[in-house]
Design an enzyme around this catalytic site. Structure first.
Site: not given
Ligand SMILES: [Ca+2]
Ligand SMILES: [Ca+2]
Length: 494
Positions: A64, A103, A269
């Site tokens: 990520d 994220h 996600s």
């Protein structure tokens, strides 16, 4: 709705599957996403316990934007893995593999955070492929996945989460190829199904990588009322759904701005790492199971029939944390098969396969020449190397390995070509690459054994060299985690 789309230098879009984001949300005691997945039907019962399993001892690779290791959700359980953007010089950050986007920290919290995550004691390995703007490219993801394969210790259960993806047409097959080899290597791979196109319209998850990989667990998103999320990609490549949030209720998790920061996001996600956390719980409970057993159990245990608005062709399955033991299977296939030459012998070594949950009883190694078996060795479960003697100089053979347990024989490996059999004379200078052969794309390193007694000397700085008898050397090859290949010439001393 804020749709984030990232573009790589090579104009290949790698998209973190996140649809909304808002910062500043306070941590919650019982996050609804955890409350929902430990019970079959609504309404929520206020209990988010995952039972006695915590994922302790299991690594979850988070591929990520990096992970803020100092976040209070992680309690020192974050290991800095590879940091590709920093290695590329595009966005150096300190510490390595930390997060300057958010994220990855959010995703890691859902997989393994202490109060917002599923596997509260798992080890998080931060594998950074997206930079501070969330940009990355396929080549970087491929490089990172190859690093994971080398870093992972064969025979130990592990999990990998990819909450991002790319259109298959944008060289996505390069990522798929690496994903398959990670699954063969013993890693349960969990991926997000994606959040639709640039206009927010969901599409078939079979058209993105790695969501299209059948043996990966591809996860769609549901909302707090069990509706399939309006943005979630669909189709036969989706294996199951998990809470990802919707317009009514988003998902709270750790954020990168401080060790006590939280935010709310929605997207596939967020759904994917919940499944990754569950996989870590199952792997902790039965660490020798083969990856496909864990993946299949997760899909089979999904709660059927509770989801609303399930698109045609998608499975009506919602993640359900059920930690009953998984029935054993036959063993998996051996990995890291290495062949080396020693006079007119070949030495074949390998890493033990997953045993399927029932102890290995034997491994059969077959040696083939021109497609015909010329020799066969049956060895016990703890043996991971055999020698075939009396072979023809200059010939290249093939080997096939197959392991067995009480349930039966596992699948055989493919036919693996050996190095050519080669006699080594005293004083001969020879490249080590000609003496041994390992799996593709893996780093090989050499060192000199203390037992060499100066019979064999190395011209450069390669590996383990064991004296067999005066003047003749045997080469031992071992893969070293994360090392650069060192393949040099060696001299066989008089
Ligand atoms: Ca509950
Ligand atoms: Ca699948």
């Amino acid at each position: 709705m804020k749709k984030v789309r990232y573009f790589a230098a090579a104009c290949v879009a790698l998209v973190p599957f996140l649809v909304t984001h808002a910062s500043g949300a306070a941590p919650v005691v019982t996050p609804w996403h955890l409350d929902r997945i430990n019970q079959v039907s609504l309404p929520l019962d206020g209990n988010s316990s995952m039972g006695n399993l915590t994922g302790a001892g299991i690594s979850i690779y988070i591929v990520d934007t990096g992970v803020l290791a100092s976040h209070e959700q992680f309690g020192g359980r974050v290991v800095a893995g590879i940091d590709v953007p920093t290695e590329n010089g595009s966005a150096p950050i300190v510490p390595v593999a930390s997060d300057c986007d958010g994220h990855g920290t959010h995703v890691a919290g859902l997989a393994a955070g202490s109060t917002v995550g599923v596997a509260t004691q798992a080890t998080i390995v931060s594998v950074r492929v997206l930079d501070c703007s969330g940009d990355g490219d396929v080549a970087d993801v491929v490089k990172a996945l190859q690093w994971v394969r080398a870093h992972h210790r064969s025979g130990t259960a592990a999990v990998l989460n990819l909450s991002l993806g790319v259109d298959l047409g944008d060289d996505g097959t390069a990522i798929d190829h690496e994903i398959l080899s990670l699954i063969d290597e013993g890693i349960v791979v969990v991926v997000a199904a994606g959040n639709g196109d640039a206009s927010g319209n969901p599409f078939n998850a079979c058209s993105i990588a790695p969501g299209d990989v059948a043996r990966a667990l591809t996860v769609g998103a549901s909302g707090s009322s069990d509706m399939v999320a309006y943005y979630s990609n669909y189709g036969s490549c989706v294996d199951l759904y998990a809470p990802g949030g919707d317009r009514l209720r988003s998902i709270t998790s750790s954020w990168f701005t401080s060790p006590t920061a939280y935010d709310i996001d929605a997207g596939t996600s967020m759904a994917s790492p919940l499944v990754a956390g569950y996989a870590a719980l199952l792997a902790q409970q039965q660490p020798t199971l083969c990856t496909d057993s864990i993946a299949n159990a997760i899909v089979e245990r999904g709660t059927q029939g509770v989801l609303l608005n399930v698109p045609a062709g998608s499975p009506s399955k919602l993640l359900n944390i059920n930690t009953a033991a998984i029935p054993p299977t036959v063993p998996g296939i051996a990995s890291n098969v290495i062949t080396s030459t020693d006079g007119n012998s070949l030495i074949v070594s390998w890493d033990k396969p997953c045993d399927g949950g029932s102890p290995l009883t034997k491994t059969t190694v077959s040696l083939l020449l021109n497609g015909k078996v010329v020799k066969r060795a049956n060895v016990d479960a703890n043996t991971t190397a055999v020698r075939f003697s009396g072979l023809s100089n200059g010939r290249t053979y093939q080997v096939v390995l197959k392991s067995e347990n009480a349930l039966g024989q596992g699948i055989a490996t493919s036919r693996i070509s050996t190095v050519p059999v080669r006699s080594i004379r005293r004083g001969q200078l020879i490249r080590t690459t000609l003496l041994a052969k390992g799996p593709e794309n893996l780093s090989l390193k050499w060192s000199v054994s203390s037992s060499s007694k100066r019979v064999c000397t190395l011209k450069m700085s390669p590996t383990r060299l064991v004296t067999l008898r005066t003047g003749i050397c045997r080469i031992g090859l071992r893969q070293i985690d994360g090392e650069v290949p060192v393949l040099r010439s060696l001299r066989i001393a008089p």
